[in-house]
Design a protein around this motif. Sequence first.
Motif, PDB file in Angstrom:
ATOM      1  N   THR A   1       5.335   0.199  -0.929  1.00  0.00           N
ATOM      2  CA  THR A   1       5.248   0.253  -2.738  1.00  0.00           C
ATOM      3  C   THR A   1       5.935   1.996  -2.840  1.00  0.00           C
ATOM      4  O   THR A   1       6.441   1.753  -3.882  1.00  0.00           O
ATOM      5  CB  THR A   1       4.162   0.542  -2.691  1.00  0.00           C
ATOM      6  OG1 THR A   1       3.145  -0.352  -2.854  1.00  0.00           O
ATOM      7  CG2 THR A   1       3.689   1.264  -4.421  1.00  0.00           C
ATOM      8  N   LEU A   2       6.151   2.948  -1.923  1.00  0.00           N
ATOM      9  CA  LEU A   2       6.859   3.971  -2.205  1.00  0.00           C
ATOM     10  C   LEU A   2       8.208   4.130  -2.374  1.00  0.00           C
ATOM     11  O   LEU A   2       9.230   4.924  -3.669  1.00  0.00           O
ATOM     12  CB  LEU A   2       6.038   5.422  -1.564  1.00  0.00           C
ATOM     13  CG  LEU A   2       5.221   6.006  -1.374  1.00  0.00           C
ATOM     14  CD1 LEU A   2       4.442   6.650  -0.427  1.00  0.00           C
ATOM     15  CD2 LEU A   2       5.190   6.714  -2.410  1.00  0.00           C
ATOM     16  N   ILE A   3       8.840   3.317  -1.898  1.00  0.00           N
ATOM     17  CA  ILE A   3      10.509   2.431  -1.771  1.00  0.00           C
ATOM     18  C   ILE A   3      10.502   2.358  -2.674  1.00  0.00           C
ATOM     19  O   ILE A   3      12.070   2.236  -3.433  1.00  0.00           O
ATOM     20  CB  ILE A   3      10.516   1.863  -0.683  1.00  0.00           C
ATOM     21  CG1 ILE A   3      10.620   2.475   1.260  1.00  0.00           C
ATOM     22  CG2 ILE A   3      11.682   1.169  -0.456  1.00  0.00           C
ATOM     23  CD1 ILE A   3      11.124   1.670   1.906  1.00  0.00           C
ATOM     24  N   GLN A   4      10.126   1.050  -3.664  1.00  0.00           N
ATOM     25  CA  GLN A   4       9.692   0.639  -4.933  1.00  0.00           C
ATOM     26  C   GLN A   4       9.968   1.636  -5.826  1.00  0.00           C
ATOM     27  O   GLN A   4      10.873   1.235  -6.596  1.00  0.00           O
ATOM     28  CB  GLN A   4       9.179  -0.482  -4.797  1.00  0.00           C
ATOM     29  CG  GLN A   4       9.039  -1.772  -4.118  1.00  0.00           C
ATOM     30  CD  GLN A   4      10.634  -2.956  -4.948  1.00  0.00           C
ATOM     31  OE1 GLN A   4      10.858  -2.427  -4.004  1.00  0.00           O
ATOM     32  NE2 GLN A   4       9.568  -3.365  -5.174  1.00  0.00           N
ATOM     33  N   ARG A   5       8.937   2.212  -5.945  1.00  0.00           N
ATOM     34  CA  ARG A   5       8.832   3.305  -7.605  1.00  0.00           C
ATOM     35  C   ARG A   5       9.610   4.468  -7.038  1.00  0.00           C
ATOM     36  O   ARG A   5       9.815   5.678  -7.865  1.00  0.00           O
ATOM     37  CB  ARG A   5       7.308   3.747  -6.825  1.00  0.00           C
ATOM     38  CG  ARG A   5       6.401   2.947  -7.666  1.00  0.00           C
ATOM     39  CD  ARG A   5       4.744   3.233  -7.633  1.00  0.00           C
ATOM     40  NE  ARG A   5       4.552   2.459  -8.230  1.00  0.00           N
ATOM     41  CZ  ARG A   5       3.231   1.968  -8.350  1.00  0.00           C
ATOM     42  NH1 ARG A   5       2.639   3.473  -7.730  1.00  0.00           N
ATOM     43  NH2 ARG A   5       1.839   1.393  -8.683  1.00  0.00           N
TER      44      ARG A   5
ATOM     45  N   THR B   1       5.550  -1.724 -11.729  1.00  0.00           N
ATOM     46  CA  THR B   1       4.023  -1.900 -11.774  1.00  0.00           C
ATOM     47  C   THR B   1       3.443  -2.461 -11.093  1.00  0.00           C
ATOM     48  O   THR B   1       2.316  -2.219 -11.339  1.00  0.00           O
ATOM     49  CB  THR B   1       3.587  -1.406 -13.592  1.00  0.00           C
ATOM     50  OG1 THR B   1       4.712  -3.194 -13.604  1.00  0.00           O
ATOM     51  CG2 THR B   1       4.823  -0.865 -14.054  1.00  0.00           C
ATOM     52  N   LEU B   2       4.035  -3.627 -10.834  1.00  0.00           N
ATOM     53  CA  LEU B   2       3.536  -4.645  -9.728  1.00  0.00           C
ATOM     54  C   LEU B   2       3.957  -4.174  -8.461  1.00  0.00           C
ATOM     55  O   LEU B   2       3.615  -5.230  -7.794  1.00  0.00           O
ATOM     56  CB  LEU B   2       3.716  -5.787  -9.959  1.00  0.00           C
ATOM     57  CG  LEU B   2       2.849  -5.818 -11.775  1.00  0.00           C
ATOM     58  CD1 LEU B   2       3.366  -7.736 -12.089  1.00  0.00           C
ATOM     59  CD2 LEU B   2       1.643  -5.671 -11.473  1.00  0.00           C
ATOM     60  N   ALA B   3       3.843  -3.216  -7.922  1.00  0.00           N
ATOM     61  CA  ALA B   3       4.761  -2.841  -6.692  1.00  0.00           C
ATOM     62  C   ALA B   3       4.005  -3.333  -5.536  1.00  0.00           C
ATOM     63  O   ALA B   3       3.880  -3.301  -4.424  1.00  0.00           O
ATOM     64  CB  ALA B   3       5.614  -1.797  -6.734  1.00  0.00           C
ATOM     65  N   ALA B   4       2.627  -2.698  -5.933  1.00  0.00           N
ATOM     66  CA  ALA B   4       1.542  -2.497  -4.743  1.00  0.00           C
ATOM     67  C   ALA B   4       1.361  -3.761  -4.374  1.00  0.00           C
ATOM     68  O   ALA B   4       0.617  -4.329  -3.285  1.00  0.00           O
ATOM     69  CB  ALA B   4       0.585  -1.890  -5.353  1.00  0.00           C
ATOM     70  N   ASP B   5       1.046  -4.876  -5.665  1.00  0.00           N
ATOM     71  CA  ASP B   5       0.409  -5.903  -5.408  1.00  0.00           C
ATOM     72  C   ASP B   5       1.382  -6.993  -4.711  1.00  0.00           C
ATOM     73  O   ASP B   5       0.815  -7.374  -3.545  1.00  0.00           O
ATOM     74  CB  ASP B   5       0.534  -6.657  -7.096  1.00  0.00           C
ATOM     75  CG  ASP B   5      -1.384  -6.420  -7.106  1.00  0.00           C
ATOM     76  OD1 ASP B   5      -1.509  -4.755  -6.725  1.00  0.00           O
ATOM     77  OD2 ASP B   5      -1.652  -6.438  -8.475  1.00  0.00           O
ATOM     78  N   ALA B   6       2.866  -6.923  -4.952  1.00  0.00           N
ATOM     79  CA  ALA B   6       3.007  -7.587  -4.114  1.00  0.00           C
ATOM     80  C   ALA B   6       3.768  -6.828  -2.865  1.00  0.00           C
ATOM     81  O   ALA B   6       4.026  -8.294  -2.010  1.00  0.00           O
ATOM     82  CB  ALA B   6       5.891  -7.158  -4.771  1.00  0.00           C
ATOM     83  N   SER B   7       3.808  -5.451  -2.718  1.00  0.00           N
ATOM     84  CA  SER B   7       3.865  -5.107  -1.175  1.00  0.00           C
ATOM     85  C   SER B   7       2.901  -5.439  -0.141  1.00  0.00           C
ATOM     86  O   SER B   7       2.808  -6.159   0.938  1.00  0.00           O
ATOM     87  CB  SER B   7       3.888  -4.011  -1.197  1.00  0.00           C
ATOM     88  OG  SER B   7       5.155  -2.938  -2.235  1.00  0.00           O
ATOM     89  N   GLY B   8       1.774  -5.738  -0.725  1.00  0.00           N
ATOM     90  CA  GLY B   8       0.223  -6.049  -0.382  1.00  0.00           C
ATOM     91  C   GLY B   8       0.186  -6.776  -0.419  1.00  0.00           C
ATOM     92  O   GLY B   8      -0.366  -7.426   1.097  1.00  0.00           O
ATOM     93  N   LEU B   9       0.962  -8.006  -0.453  1.00  0.00           N
ATOM     94  CA  LEU B   9       0.855  -9.799  -0.283  1.00  0.00           C
ATOM     95  C   LEU B   9       2.026  -9.953   0.931  1.00  0.00           C
ATOM     96  O   LEU B   9       2.009 -10.662   1.584  1.00  0.00           O
ATOM     97  CB  LEU B   9       1.709 -10.315  -1.990  1.00  0.00           C
ATOM     98  CG  LEU B   9       2.169 -11.768  -0.841  1.00  0.00           C
ATOM     99  CD1 LEU B   9       0.122 -12.797  -1.022  1.00  0.00           C
ATOM    100  CD2 LEU B   9       2.623 -12.343  -2.616  1.00  0.00           C
ATOM    101  N   LEU B  10       3.403  -9.071   0.776  1.00  0.00           N
ATOM    102  CA  LEU B  10       4.319  -9.833   1.846  1.00  0.00           C
ATOM    103  C   LEU B  10       3.973  -8.657   2.726  1.00  0.00           C
ATOM    104  O   LEU B  10       4.049  -9.918   4.299  1.00  0.00           O
ATOM    105  CB  LEU B  10       5.427  -8.870   0.828  1.00  0.00           C
ATOM    106  CG  LEU B  10       5.854  -9.237  -0.083  1.00  0.00           C
ATOM    107  CD1 LEU B  10       7.542  -9.222  -0.384  1.00  0.00           C
ATOM    108  CD2 LEU B  10       6.529 -11.270   0.260  1.00  0.00           C
TER     109      LEU B  10
END
Length: 474
Positions: free
Chosen positions: A132-136, A405-414
Amino acid sequence: MIQMLVTGPKPESVAGRRSIAVLVVILTGQFMTVLDGSIVNVAIAAIRSDLDTGGAALQLIVAGYVIAYAVLLIGGARLGDRFTQRRTFIAGLAAFTLASLACGLAWNEFSLIVFRFGQGVGAAALAPQVMTLIQRTFTGAARARALSIYAAIVSGGLLAGQILGGLIVDADLGGTGWRGVFLVNVPIGIALLMLAPRVLPVTVARTDRTVDGLGLATLTSTVLLLVVPLVLGRELGFPLWSWLCLGAGALGLAVFVLVERAVTRRGRDPLFAPRVLRAPGLLATAVTLLMVMGTFGGWLFVSALHMQSDLGYSALRAGVQFLPMGVTFAAAGLCWQRIPAVAHARMIPFGLVLSAASLGWLAWLSSAGAGIGAAASTAFALFGLGNGLAFSPLMTRALAAVPVTLAADASGLLTTSVQLGTVVGIASIGSVFFELMGTTASSAADAVAVAQLICAGTALVAAASAALAVRRMH
């Protein structure tokens, strides 16, 4: 401010030394969590001898960490949004470091299993914040490079776990033996705890986001119902309760879907946001990563045990044998962007087919009773190359379609798919290996060959799933 709370924080542009510092801290934390999933592999023979541990307990010592890690990752990702990635990363790091110390001081197999679960809880809070930090924090080409380094860190942690574990066990520093594979995390964790508050970017907590407690409880129960029978069933003769648990776990998946739909209808946050699930190719990517890591986790566990128990290799020698695989995985993960973009879509399933072929080759070598010579080392290298050509490119392409804005959810899923695949692979492939392994060299060779063939078949299915994922991204 209201708009920021609704849409989430914008990416923070970093450059130069600041960006390097952020990557060093978060990827070192990620490295520790990956290292801990593999470093135990080459120590299991020493643990079995010292604690008089049976096969099921060994699998729980290896897989218990990943069980807790996998089932709590989604909750960890959501907590990162709710309390900021910075705070959640630091809290997870502190818990992981303390649990590592406890593992190093464990006095029997039960206490070690419990503390391994504690490590998994800390890792589940830490790990989702990394992606998530990488995404943001990064955008465009900088994000792709950071994700490639992330993939290299994953492979590097797995490789370092095998070699470092062997060095630590063989060195027996201070008479610590296998305990050193856990204690090595303590000084690294303390150093990171000193650096992280000064380095990690500060983001705004999203007070609009909640943790779906019912969904998390349902998912956790379902995963446990599926995994525990696989881990314990073989040694106990697969009693009736193990089959009932597996059936209940399959039913639990359907219940989880219904729970998440109900949460969405009430206007609350489900564990998997609908917009994330509708991202092109993301679900197919998650399924593919689950199978890839299931293949890898099961193969790594069986191979390490076979080399030490059946071939008589030392812990260090067994760890060094994985070097060709780790090097090719890291090289492919770092350099795949140099391949022309027109070939990227075909490169991903091709890499998994290459992995399947290398596993088939290893199965043929194992069935002949061969040790780890030049041919097997070449097959190891091809296996790592194939996975490297698939893992990072697939993850990068999938995340490109997800809003920040949905990076945390996608990171959690993968990341959940990656860790859940690992634990299912260890449990299922490990159970097959223990079931077939006899007391003779020939039976052991046949057992590892069958396990490798199962891994090869799973890799082929993963290749088909990857082709579907790539097609949906277009």
